[in-house]
Design an enzyme around this catalytic site. Structure first.
Site, mmCIF file in Angstrom:
data_model
loop_
_atom_site.group_PDB
_atom_site.id
_atom_site.type_symbol
_atom_site.label_atom_id
_atom_site.label_comp_id
_atom_site.label_asym_id
_atom_site.label_seq_id
_atom_site.Cartn_x
_atom_site.Cartn_y
_atom_site.Cartn_z
ATOM 1 N N GLU A 1 0.810 -1.220 0.000
ATOM 2 C CA GLU A 1 0.000 0.000 0.000
ATOM 3 C C GLU A 1 0.846 1.274 0.000
ATOM 4 O OE1 GLU A 1 -2.576 -3.297 1.144
ATOM 5 O OE2 GLU A 1 -0.577 -2.666 1.818
ATOM 6 N N HIS B 1 -11.147 -6.109 8.921
ATOM 7 C CA HIS B 1 -11.835 -5.848 7.666
ATOM 8 C C HIS B 1 -13.099 -5.014 7.869
ATOM 9 C CE1 HIS B 1 -9.310 -9.257 6.492
ATOM 10 N NE2 HIS B 1 -9.498 -8.913 5.227
ATOM 11 N N PHE C 1 -9.333 -3.038 1.385
ATOM 12 C CA PHE C 1 -10.169 -2.766 2.550
ATOM 13 C C PHE C 1 -9.613 -1.515 3.214
ATOM 14 C CE2 PHE C 1 -10.773 -7.251 1.852
ATOM 15 C CZ PHE C 1 -12.129 -7.459 2.114
ATOM 16 N N ALA C 2 -10.494 -0.691 3.753
ATOM 17 C CA ALA C 2 -10.033 0.535 4.400
ATOM 18 C C ALA C 2 -9.055 0.243 5.521
ATOM 19 C CB ALA C 2 -11.231 1.326 4.938
ATOM 20 N N ASP C 3 -9.197 -0.916 6.161
ATOM 21 C CA ASP C 3 -8.306 -1.298 7.255
ATOM 22 C C ASP C 3 -6.841 -1.339 6.809
ATOM 23 O OD1 ASP C 3 -10.585 -2.943 9.181
ATOM 24 O OD2 ASP C 3 -10.945 -2.795 7.033
#
Length: 658
Positions: A397, A464, A420-422
């Site tokens: 990321e 998640h 996933f935003a996590d």
């Protein structure tokens, strides 16, 4: 040290000597100014000038270079006036950052130099994005990025080189191996024999060269740059060198054995090249003093002129405005008919409209190409727009956020999907320290949208299902939006793509396939920063966003006796204070509802603002209904107990009874 002039004429070699001598003399002047107390800090590159100068001269003037904090020779070899540099170092208004950042922490499109931030390594991913833009645009360019031997232990180093290798990007990754990361010697930094050997693990070429031999540096970098312009691929270059001063002057050099200074003094890049030129009858003992006198005179004039430059004047309004690239949104109205669409399909439509409207838009993310993404939002996009613009990424990321910023710097729009935003935690530094601060620091846009599939309700557990929007709403320089309906999902995404500022676009996973609504067929935008009033009432005002909107709608449908004003914030940064204020006045009782945990959730900011600005309109304390201050459990029974929805009715009743 063996110099090989090859086919270089005397004029070139003499000019190269002056290029090498100039930053050395500037640095020597800086040390004098430091002792005089006229400057407060200096990161010295004395002993390493051949790397900066030789490599910079090997690059074309329209190719980007991303240096570190002791690469003065990069800036001087690109002919940035010393007066301008000195103004930057002194925090003057005429500096590149208007006094907002230090030393070489700046960029300049005029000279195609992108400076570092204090965190070691992130600049390498920016180089990937810059090079990717050149490849997509069919420009035969190379990009040069510097790092130190200590930073090769950072994850950013590995991520950036791996991405460049997989994508065959024309990037020269240059390691300045000076033996110490601040005070830590290399034997405590890494366990491989040579840093250049790391190239093998990424399937790329690696070269180790004498970083103090300016001709070797120039020739090798010139050869590599010419090659990768026409045959794009990354190459790792390790330059062996030594810094003759401390990490910065205050740190001293007591941790370095004296014999190392004695050894490397004999390899001084300026003195050894000077000696070589004398042997070649290009320099004479009589000529050297006149060259130094001329340089010294120019340095003295520029430095004193910079000291006389204007100091910044504190202006809070200007500081706030400059956090963002100047942009006034012009809302595009829908002109075509509406069809019933799922929330997920509205997002797909928004991306498609953006790709059609902006030919310089690139989408990146894990599994988003042929597979269509984890949630199939980009299904079919590869066939429609091609692999160059719809890019699968390695699982890294940080590098991809950095590459997105690099794309923006080099003229592209970038949309990145966090699977996933996590997972945003792995790219956090690039977002909050690079994307968010770039315009404030040196007036460059960060034309990047990060899609954030977020939220609970699917039993996905602690990693998640988090609601992490508050991490970003408190970071100046970012915009944060959070649509609750398909109409807003499409229009906000297109608006975010249009906006040249970094936008965090939160999309709720639970709503993807469970919610439908009417969505215009064509291109339209929703105003960023504008809330929606979904219901009007007089007893209570509920202020919410995301899934909380639907919890509130369901509750009010089940309790028609409650007269409520319901506000969907839609945008969290900026957020619509005018609409919130009107809602407070409408009822005098305010409940702030959100899916995030209670402590330090975004609702706390809204509550504080209402208490400060709308106190006279309140008939009761501002109350919050939020999820438990725990991690999110997986089991449905536990998840339901965690979520704010369970306490919504209780909180409404409590507020109405106050």
């Amino acid at each position: 040290m063996q110099f090989d002039r090859k086919d270089k004429d005397d004029q070139f070699l003499l000019a190269l000597y002056k290029r090498l001598l100039y930053p050395r003399m500037v640095e020597e002047k800086m040390l004098i100014l430091l002792r005089q107390g006229r400057i407060g800090k200096w990161f010295s590159g004395i002993g390493q000038e051949a790397i900066a100068v030789g490599s910079t001269l090997a690059m074309q003037c329209d190719e980007y270079i991303l240096p570190m904090h002791r690469n003065l020779g990069v800036f001087t070899a690109r002919d940035i006036p010393l007066k301008k540099l000195m103004a930057q170092w002194q925090g003057k208004l005429s500096g590149f950052t208007k006094g907002r950042d230090r030393s070489f922490h700046f960029g300049t499109q005029d000279y195609k130099i992108i400076g570092m931030i204090s965190h070691l390594g992130p600049q390498m991913a920016l180089a990937d994005g810059i090079a990717l833009a050149d490849v997509i645009a069919n420009k035969q360019h190379a990009t040069l990025v510097f790092t130190g031997e200590g930073a090769t232990s950072e994850g950013d180093f590995h991520e950036a080189i791996n991405v460049a290798s997989v994508w065959k990007l024309p990037v020269i990754f240059l390691i300045e191996n000076n033996g110490y990361g601040l005070s830590t010697p290399i034997n405590e930094q890494f366990n491989c024999k040579h840093l250049v050997d790391r190239a093998i693990g990424y399937g790329i070429e690696g070269h180790q060269i004498d970083g103090n031999n300016v001709l070797e540096v120039y020739d090798k970098l010139d050869q590599i740059a010419k090659d990768i312009r026409t045959n794009p691929r990354p190459i790792l270059v390790e330059c062996l060198t030594f810094r003759m001063r401390g990490h910065e002057e205050a740190s001293g050099v007591k941790y370095v054995p004296q014999e190392l200074f004695e050894e490397w003094a004999g390899k001084d890049p300026v003195k050894t090249f000077e000696k070589y030129l004398i042997e070649q009858n290009i320099l004479t003992d009589d000529l050297i003093p006149s060259i130094k006198t001329e340089i010294k005179k120019a340095i003295e004039w520029d430095i004193e002129a910079a000291f006389d430059e204007e100091e910044p004047i504190a202006n809070a309004m200007l500081e706030l405005v400059d956090m963002y690239y100047p942009y006034q949104q012009s809302v595009s109205r829908a002109t075509e008919g509406q069809t019933e669409k799922r929330y997920l399909d509205a997002i797909t439509d928004g991306l498609r409209e953006g790709m059609k409207r902006f030919e310089n838009m690139i989408i990146m993310g894990q599994d988003i190409a042929e597979y269509g993404g984890a949630f199939k939002i980009t299904d079919g996009f590869v066939n429609e727009f091609g692999k160059a613009r719809v890019r699968n990424t390695p699982i890294c990321e940080s590098a991809i956020v950095g590459a997105a910023l690099g794309l923006s710097i080099n003229g592209y729009k970038a949309v990145m999907e966090m699977q996933f935003a996590d997972f945003v935690t792995c790219g956090f530094n690039q977002i909050v320290n690079n994307l968010a601060k770039t315009h404030y620091r040196w007036r460059e846009k960060a034309d990047v949208v990060i899609r954030m599939p977020t939220g609970a309700g699917t039993g996905a557990g602690p990693f998640h299902s988090q609601s992490n929007e508050a991490w970003f709403t408190k970071t100046p320089g970012l915009k944060v939006v959070y649509p609750a309906f398909p109409y807003d999902a499409k229009g906000l995404l297109i608006a975010a793509i249009e906006d040249p500022n970094p936008v965090m676009y939160f999309e709720h996973k639970y709503l993807y396939r469970s919610l439908t609504g009417l969505v215009p067929t064509g291109y339209y935008t929703v105003e960023i920063g504008k809330a929606n009033v979904l219901k009007k009432g007089t007893q209570i005002s509920i202020i919410t966003y995301g899934l909380g909107v639907h919890w509130a709608l369901d509750y009010l449908k089940e309790h028609p006796e409650v007269s409520a004003t319901l506000v969907d914030l839609v945008s969290l940064q900026p957020w619509d204070k005018e609409t919130v204020s009107a809602a407070v006045k409408a009822s005098g009782r305010v409940l702030i509802l959100h899916e995030d945990t209670l402590s330090s959730g975004f609702g706390a900011e809204v509550a504080a603002w209402i208490g400060e600005h709308c106190f006279s309109d309140l008939d009761a304390p501002v109350m919050r209904c939020a999820s438990l201050d725990t991690a999110i459990p997986m089991n449905k029974v536990l998840e339901d107990d965690f979520l704010a929805k369970k306490r919504l009715g209780e909180m409404v009743e409590k507020l109405l009874k106050y």
